[in-house]
Design a protein around this motif. Structure first.
Motif, mmCIF file in Angstrom:
data_model
loop_
_atom_site.group_PDB
_atom_site.id
_atom_site.type_symbol
_atom_site.label_atom_id
_atom_site.label_comp_id
_atom_site.label_asym_id
_atom_site.label_seq_id
_atom_site.Cartn_x
_atom_site.Cartn_y
_atom_site.Cartn_z
ATOM 1 N N LEU A 44 0.795 -1.221 0.000
ATOM 2 C CA LEU A 44 0.000 0.000 0.000
ATOM 3 C C LEU A 44 0.830 1.274 0.000
ATOM 4 O O LEU A 44 0.408 2.281 -0.553
ATOM 5 C CB LEU A 44 -0.933 0.002 1.217
ATOM 6 N N GLU A 45 2.000 1.242 0.631
ATOM 7 C CA GLU A 45 2.770 2.476 0.808
ATOM 8 C C GLU A 45 4.238 2.151 1.023
ATOM 9 O O GLU A 45 4.568 1.165 1.669
ATOM 10 C CB GLU A 45 2.213 3.218 2.025
ATOM 11 N N VAL A 46 5.122 2.973 0.464
ATOM 12 C CA VAL A 46 6.560 2.838 0.667
ATOM 13 C C VAL A 46 7.098 4.185 1.134
ATOM 14 O O VAL A 46 6.714 5.230 0.595
ATOM 15 C CB VAL A 46 7.289 2.431 -0.636
ATOM 16 N N SER A 75 1.037 -5.810 2.172
ATOM 17 C CA SER A 75 1.690 -7.110 2.045
ATOM 18 C C SER A 75 3.208 -6.944 1.953
ATOM 19 O O SER A 75 3.716 -5.863 1.642
ATOM 20 C CB SER A 75 1.150 -7.877 0.846
ATOM 21 N N LEU A 76 3.939 -8.015 2.219
ATOM 22 C CA LEU A 76 5.399 -7.964 2.234
ATOM 23 C C LEU A 76 5.951 -8.102 0.820
ATOM 24 O O LEU A 76 5.526 -8.966 0.060
ATOM 25 C CB LEU A 76 5.953 -9.070 3.125
ATOM 26 N N PRO A 77 6.922 -7.260 0.445
ATOM 27 C CA PRO A 77 7.484 -7.310 -0.912
ATOM 28 C C PRO A 77 8.410 -8.509 -1.103
ATOM 29 O O PRO A 77 8.954 -9.056 -0.149
ATOM 30 C CB PRO A 77 8.266 -5.997 -1.008
ATOM 31 N N ASP A 98 16.630 -6.480 -7.279
ATOM 32 C CA ASP A 98 17.087 -7.611 -6.480
ATOM 33 C C ASP A 98 15.899 -8.284 -5.816
ATOM 34 O O ASP A 98 14.973 -7.603 -5.356
ATOM 35 C CB ASP A 98 18.042 -7.143 -5.363
ATOM 36 N N PRO A 99 15.927 -9.623 -5.718
ATOM 37 C CA PRO A 99 14.928 -10.299 -4.891
ATOM 38 C C PRO A 99 15.256 -10.054 -3.427
ATOM 39 O O PRO A 99 16.425 -9.907 -3.062
ATOM 40 C CB PRO A 99 15.088 -11.777 -5.264
ATOM 41 N N ILE A 100 14.228 -9.966 -2.592
ATOM 42 C CA ILE A 100 14.441 -9.749 -1.164
ATOM 43 C C ILE A 100 13.556 -10.706 -0.377
ATOM 44 O O ILE A 100 12.548 -11.202 -0.891
ATOM 45 C CB ILE A 100 14.139 -8.294 -0.734
ATOM 46 N N VAL A 101 13.954 -10.942 0.859
ATOM 47 C CA VAL A 101 13.145 -11.745 1.774
ATOM 48 C C VAL A 101 12.847 -10.862 2.976
ATOM 49 O O VAL A 101 13.761 -10.462 3.700
ATOM 50 C CB VAL A 101 13.880 -13.031 2.200
ATOM 51 N N VAL A 102 11.585 -10.517 3.152
ATOM 52 C CA VAL A 102 11.149 -9.706 4.283
ATOM 53 C C VAL A 102 10.235 -10.582 5.128
ATOM 54 O O VAL A 102 9.303 -11.187 4.604
ATOM 55 C CB VAL A 102 10.399 -8.441 3.809
ATOM 56 N N THR A 103 10.523 -10.665 6.422
ATOM 57 C CA THR A 103 9.699 -11.507 7.286
ATOM 58 C C THR A 103 8.620 -10.666 7.958
ATOM 59 O O THR A 103 7.926 -9.934 7.286
ATOM 60 C CB THR A 103 10.565 -12.270 8.287
ATOM 61 N N ASP A 104 8.510 -10.688 9.235
ATOM 62 C CA ASP A 104 7.377 -10.103 9.958
ATOM 63 C C ASP A 104 7.092 -8.639 9.653
ATOM 64 O O ASP A 104 5.955 -8.247 9.504
ATOM 65 C CB ASP A 104 7.591 -10.247 11.473
ATOM 66 N N THR A 130 1.475 -9.336 -6.978
ATOM 67 C CA THR A 130 0.227 -8.658 -7.314
ATOM 68 C C THR A 130 0.274 -7.139 -7.255
ATOM 69 O O THR A 130 -0.683 -6.492 -7.661
ATOM 70 C CB THR A 130 -0.901 -9.125 -6.366
ATOM 71 N N SER A 131 1.346 -6.554 -6.746
ATOM 72 C CA SER A 131 1.333 -5.100 -6.580
ATOM 73 C C SER A 131 2.741 -4.524 -6.584
ATOM 74 O O SER A 131 3.734 -5.242 -6.458
ATOM 75 C CB SER A 131 0.632 -4.728 -5.269
ATOM 76 N N GLN A 132 2.781 -3.199 -6.731
ATOM 77 C CA GLN A 132 4.025 -2.436 -6.636
ATOM 78 C C GLN A 132 3.717 -1.112 -5.945
ATOM 79 O O GLN A 132 2.617 -0.581 -6.073
ATOM 80 C CB GLN A 132 4.598 -2.129 -8.019
ATOM 81 N N ALA A 133 4.717 -0.584 -5.240
ATOM 82 C CA ALA A 133 4.586 0.734 -4.628
ATOM 83 C C ALA A 133 5.932 1.434 -4.747
ATOM 84 O O ALA A 133 6.985 0.802 -4.713
ATOM 85 C CB ALA A 133 4.153 0.620 -3.173
#
Length: 147
Positions: A44-46, A75-77, A98-104, A130-133
């Motif tokens: 939703l927002e960055v 949602s988490l990118p 770059d691919p990233i892994v974002v947890t909680d 499904t989305s980009q911000a």
């Protein structure tokens, strides 16, 4: 959609086709249709909440590094793209994805290099399936220091 007349049978579907001057073909279907819709939250927002210059040794002084601390809502990118452009944000100089892994929690640090001092427009895009911000900022890089 338009209303159906009272004598129309909901199981009846009528199809009509017509040719177009542009070479395409349009298909019109009349009748009743059913489908399922899945609603996803998306990113939703960055926000870029901090920019920090990384101190370099004198032998590395020609390449300035800046860390961008970024947060997001929703949602988490799964990937991040950074576009570096001229100060007007019109002419792209470089793009890195770059691919990233974002947890909680959506809080990440992105490190990018700048080959020479100057003012740059930075666009940071976080995305998932499904989305980009997008968040943008102007940054001034002065040989190892940034504002």
């Amino acid at each position: 959609t338009t209303g159906a007349s009272s004598n129309s049978d909901p199981s009846t579907t009528v199809e009509a086709t017509e040719d177009n001057p542009d070479g395409g073909c349009h298909i019109y279907r009349y009748g009743y249709y059913r489908t399922g819709i899945s609603v996803v939250e998306g990113i939703l927002e960055v926000n870029i909440i901090q920019m920090t210059s990384i101190q370099m040794t004198e032998s590395q002084a020609e390449n300035s590094l800046v860390d961008f601390v970024v947060t997001c809502q929703g949602s988490l990118p799964t990937d991040v793209c950074t576009v570096v452009s001229d100060p007007t944000c019109q002419v792209s100089k470089s793009m890195v994805c770059d691919p990233i892994v974002v947890t909680d929690e959506c809080l990440l640090t992105i490190r990018r290099g700048f080959e020479e001092p100057g003012t740059y427009c930075i666009n940071i895009t976080l995305g998932d399936d499904t989305s980009q911000a997008l968040a943008s900022a102007l940054i001034s890089v002065n040989g190892g220091e940034s504002t």
